[in-house]
Design a protein around this motif. Structure first.
Motif, PDB file in Angstrom:
ATOM      1  N   ARG A   1      63.153 -48.047 -59.206  1.00  0.00           N
ATOM      2  CA  ARG A   1      64.038 -48.253 -58.058  1.00  0.00           C
ATOM      3  C   ARG A   1      63.724 -47.211 -56.994  1.00  0.00           C
ATOM      4  O   ARG A   1      63.669 -46.016 -57.265  1.00  0.00           O
ATOM      5  CB  ARG A   1      65.469 -48.113 -58.530  1.00  0.00           C
ATOM      6  CG  ARG A   1      66.454 -48.589 -57.542  1.00  0.00           C
ATOM      7  CD  ARG A   1      67.802 -48.646 -58.207  1.00  0.00           C
ATOM      8  NE  ARG A   1      68.753 -49.149 -57.270  1.00  0.00           N
ATOM      9  CZ  ARG A   1      70.009 -49.302 -57.500  1.00  0.00           C
ATOM     10  NH1 ARG A   1      70.484 -48.988 -58.696  1.00  0.00           N
ATOM     11  NH2 ARG A   1      70.803 -49.766 -56.597  1.00  0.00           N
ATOM     12  N   GLU A   2      63.575 -47.699 -55.746  1.00  0.00           N
ATOM     13  CA  GLU A   2      63.199 -46.836 -54.638  1.00  0.00           C
ATOM     14  C   GLU A   2      64.133 -47.135 -53.468  1.00  0.00           C
ATOM     15  O   GLU A   2      64.250 -48.284 -53.060  1.00  0.00           O
ATOM     16  CB  GLU A   2      61.749 -47.182 -54.289  1.00  0.00           C
ATOM     17  CG  GLU A   2      61.017 -46.197 -53.446  1.00  0.00           C
ATOM     18  CD  GLU A   2      59.567 -46.653 -53.265  1.00  0.00           C
ATOM     19  OE1 GLU A   2      59.343 -47.619 -52.492  1.00  0.00           O
ATOM     20  OE2 GLU A   2      58.693 -46.071 -53.902  1.00  0.00           O
ATOM     21  N   PHE A   3      64.788 -46.137 -52.909  1.00  0.00           N
ATOM     22  CA  PHE A   3      65.699 -46.338 -51.787  1.00  0.00           C
ATOM     23  C   PHE A   3      64.904 -46.343 -50.483  1.00  0.00           C
ATOM     24  O   PHE A   3      63.898 -45.651 -50.345  1.00  0.00           O
ATOM     25  CB  PHE A   3      66.769 -45.241 -51.755  1.00  0.00           C
ATOM     26  CG  PHE A   3      67.774 -45.393 -52.854  1.00  0.00           C
ATOM     27  CD1 PHE A   3      68.817 -46.292 -52.730  1.00  0.00           C
ATOM     28  CD2 PHE A   3      67.656 -44.658 -54.028  1.00  0.00           C
ATOM     29  CE1 PHE A   3      69.735 -46.443 -53.744  1.00  0.00           C
ATOM     30  CE2 PHE A   3      68.561 -44.817 -55.046  1.00  0.00           C
ATOM     31  CZ  PHE A   3      69.605 -45.711 -54.905  1.00  0.00           C
ATOM     32  N   LEU A   4      65.375 -47.146 -49.527  1.00  0.00           N
ATOM     33  CA  LEU A   4      64.687 -47.265 -48.247  1.00  0.00           C
ATOM     34  C   LEU A   4      65.009 -46.073 -47.363  1.00  0.00           C
ATOM     35  O   LEU A   4      66.177 -45.720 -47.160  1.00  0.00           O
ATOM     36  CB  LEU A   4      65.109 -48.546 -47.525  1.00  0.00           C
ATOM     37  CG  LEU A   4      64.765 -49.884 -48.171  1.00  0.00           C
ATOM     38  CD1 LEU A   4      65.275 -51.030 -47.307  1.00  0.00           C
ATOM     39  CD2 LEU A   4      63.278 -50.031 -48.377  1.00  0.00           C
ATOM     40  N   ASP A   5      63.955 -45.450 -46.802  1.00  0.00           N
ATOM     41  CA  ASP A   5      64.182 -44.390 -45.811  1.00  0.00           C
ATOM     42  C   ASP A   5      64.269 -45.051 -44.428  1.00  0.00           C
ATOM     43  O   ASP A   5      64.189 -46.278 -44.307  1.00  0.00           O
ATOM     44  CB  ASP A   5      63.077 -43.337 -45.893  1.00  0.00           C
ATOM     45  CG  ASP A   5      61.701 -43.893 -45.635  1.00  0.00           C
ATOM     46  OD1 ASP A   5      61.588 -45.116 -45.377  1.00  0.00           O
ATOM     47  OD2 ASP A   5      60.720 -43.124 -45.690  1.00  0.00           O
ATOM     48  N   ASP A   6      64.411 -44.266 -43.378  1.00  0.00           N
ATOM     49  CA  ASP A   6      64.607 -44.822 -42.028  1.00  0.00           C
ATOM     50  C   ASP A   6      63.397 -45.640 -41.559  1.00  0.00           C
ATOM     51  O   ASP A   6      63.558 -46.695 -40.946  1.00  0.00           O
ATOM     52  CB  ASP A   6      64.882 -43.686 -41.032  1.00  0.00           C
ATOM     53  CG  ASP A   6      66.265 -43.070 -41.232  1.00  0.00           C
ATOM     54  OD1 ASP A   6      67.112 -43.762 -41.846  1.00  0.00           O
ATOM     55  OD2 ASP A   6      66.487 -41.946 -40.781  1.00  0.00           O
ATOM     56  N   LYS A   7      62.167 -45.179 -41.853  1.00  0.00           N
ATOM     57  CA  LYS A   7      60.975 -45.908 -41.448  1.00  0.00           C
ATOM     58  C   LYS A   7      60.874 -47.237 -42.206  1.00  0.00           C
ATOM     59  O   LYS A   7      60.603 -48.293 -41.602  1.00  0.00           O
ATOM     60  CB  LYS A   7      59.719 -45.083 -41.693  1.00  0.00           C
ATOM     61  CG  LYS A   7      58.460 -45.827 -41.241  1.00  0.00           C
ATOM     62  CD  LYS A   7      57.227 -45.029 -41.432  1.00  0.00           C
ATOM     63  CE  LYS A   7      55.963 -45.731 -41.073  1.00  0.00           C
ATOM     64  NZ  LYS A   7      55.914 -47.121 -40.975  1.00  0.00           N
ATOM     65  N   ALA A   8      61.114 -47.232 -43.504  1.00  0.00           N
ATOM     66  CA  ALA A   8      61.052 -48.450 -44.314  1.00  0.00           C
ATOM     67  C   ALA A   8      62.124 -49.437 -43.862  1.00  0.00           C
ATOM     68  O   ALA A   8      61.899 -50.656 -43.811  1.00  0.00           O
ATOM     69  CB  ALA A   8      61.208 -48.118 -45.789  1.00  0.00           C
ATOM     70  N   ARG A   9      63.319 -48.887 -43.501  1.00  0.00           N
ATOM     71  CA  ARG A   9      64.409 -49.747 -43.014  1.00  0.00           C
ATOM     72  C   ARG A   9      64.011 -50.397 -41.689  1.00  0.00           C
ATOM     73  O   ARG A   9      64.234 -51.597 -41.485  1.00  0.00           O
ATOM     74  CB  ARG A   9      65.693 -48.923 -42.854  1.00  0.00           C
ATOM     75  CG  ARG A   9      66.910 -49.749 -42.454  1.00  0.00           C
ATOM     76  CD  ARG A   9      68.149 -48.890 -42.305  1.00  0.00           C
ATOM     77  NE  ARG A   9      68.598 -48.348 -43.565  1.00  0.00           N
ATOM     78  CZ  ARG A   9      69.429 -48.982 -44.398  1.00  0.00           C
ATOM     79  NH1 ARG A   9      69.899 -50.163 -44.086  1.00  0.00           N
ATOM     80  NH2 ARG A   9      69.796 -48.424 -45.524  1.00  0.00           N
TER      81      ARG A   9
ATOM     82  N   MET B   1      70.062 -49.130 -49.256  1.00  0.00           N
ATOM     83  CA  MET B   1      69.392 -50.261 -49.909  1.00  0.00           C
ATOM     84  C   MET B   1      68.216 -49.733 -50.723  1.00  0.00           C
ATOM     85  O   MET B   1      67.562 -48.773 -50.355  1.00  0.00           O
ATOM     86  CB  MET B   1      68.907 -51.273 -48.881  1.00  0.00           C
ATOM     87  CG  MET B   1      70.059 -51.926 -48.134  1.00  0.00           C
ATOM     88  SD  MET B   1      69.521 -53.213 -47.037  1.00  0.00           S
ATOM     89  CE  MET B   1      69.154 -54.489 -48.171  1.00  0.00           C
ATOM     90  N   ALA B   2      67.951 -50.444 -51.821  1.00  0.00           N
ATOM     91  CA  ALA B   2      66.847 -50.058 -52.693  1.00  0.00           C
ATOM     92  C   ALA B   2      66.008 -51.293 -53.015  1.00  0.00           C
ATOM     93  O   ALA B   2      66.464 -52.427 -52.900  1.00  0.00           O
ATOM     94  CB  ALA B   2      67.390 -49.443 -53.964  1.00  0.00           C
ATOM     95  N   ARG B   3      64.766 -51.023 -53.414  1.00  0.00           N
ATOM     96  CA  ARG B   3      63.880 -52.092 -53.865  1.00  0.00           C
ATOM     97  C   ARG B   3      63.005 -51.520 -54.977  1.00  0.00           C
ATOM     98  O   ARG B   3      62.874 -50.316 -55.124  1.00  0.00           O
ATOM     99  CB  ARG B   3      63.046 -52.655 -52.728  1.00  0.00           C
ATOM    100  CG  ARG B   3      62.090 -51.674 -52.118  1.00  0.00           C
ATOM    101  CD  ARG B   3      61.252 -52.315 -51.035  1.00  0.00           C
ATOM    102  NE  ARG B   3      60.564 -51.269 -50.288  1.00  0.00           N
ATOM    103  CZ  ARG B   3      60.117 -51.395 -49.078  1.00  0.00           C
ATOM    104  NH1 ARG B   3      60.296 -52.532 -48.446  1.00  0.00           N
ATOM    105  NH2 ARG B   3      59.503 -50.409 -48.481  1.00  0.00           N
ATOM    106  N   ALA B   4      62.395 -52.409 -55.734  1.00  0.00           N
ATOM    107  CA  ALA B   4      61.542 -51.966 -56.836  1.00  0.00           C
ATOM    108  C   ALA B   4      60.133 -51.725 -56.307  1.00  0.00           C
ATOM    109  O   ALA B   4      59.608 -52.505 -55.538  1.00  0.00           O
ATOM    110  CB  ALA B   4      61.519 -53.001 -57.938  1.00  0.00           C
TER     111      ALA B   4
END
Length: 165
Positions: free
Chosen positions: A141-149, A132-135
């Motif tokens: 565009r920035e993809f979610l790492d495990d901590k962000a997820r 998953m990505a978010r702006a």
């Protein structure tokens, strides 16, 4: 004083006398004496002994003890009709207010259910492992790492507990 002022004063006095004369009751009591009052006779005086009644606009009906009731207690057919229309209007306004409140509750419940469904779908996507990505602040565009997820899963679970019953 001028003549016109005297005439005006005389007319006012005459009008006051005529107005007070309209509220005079005259009746014959048990002993045959003529009684005069601004209040109606008691219930014990038969109709045939009432010699003069005030005009309809000034009549206050007598209660059972002979005392005069307030003018608001005398209701004519038009008063009852007006009161019935007023009651219907009040009831219609209350029903409209209740319907508006119910519509607002229904709309709020629908929005809450929609938010609940969106949060559940978001949680399902986050837990599925799909990338998953978010702006970010720069619009990149920035993809979610495990901590962000994990942070996003916790936030989504709070939304579910707040919006889903």
């Amino acid at each position: 004083m001028t003549l016109s002022r005297l005439c005006l004063l005389g007319l006012l006095a005459l009008a006051a006398t005529a107005a007070s004369a309209q509220s005079i009751w005259k009746w014959r009591d048990r002993d045959g004496h003529v009684m005069v009052s601004d209040r109606p006779p008691g219930a014990e005086i038969p109709d045939r002994d009432i010699l003069q009644r005030p005009s309809v606009a000034h009549v206050a009906p007598a209660s059972s003890d002979g005392a005069s009731l307030p003018a608001s207690a005398a209701s004519t057919g038009m008063d009852r009709d007006l009161e019935a229309r007023k009651n219907k209007l009040v009831q219609a306004q209350a029903a409209a207010k209740e319907a508006k409140a119910n519509a607002a509750k229904d709309r709020l419940a629908a929005e809450k259910a929609q938010n609940c469904q969106r949060a559940r779908n978001q949680l399902q996507m986050l837990q599925s492992g799909v990338r998953m990505a978010r702006a970010n602040d720069k619009g990149e565009r920035e993809f979610l790492d495990d901590k962000a997820r994990a942070d996003e899963i916790a936030r989504t679970q709070q939304l579910i507990s707040a919006n889903c019953e």
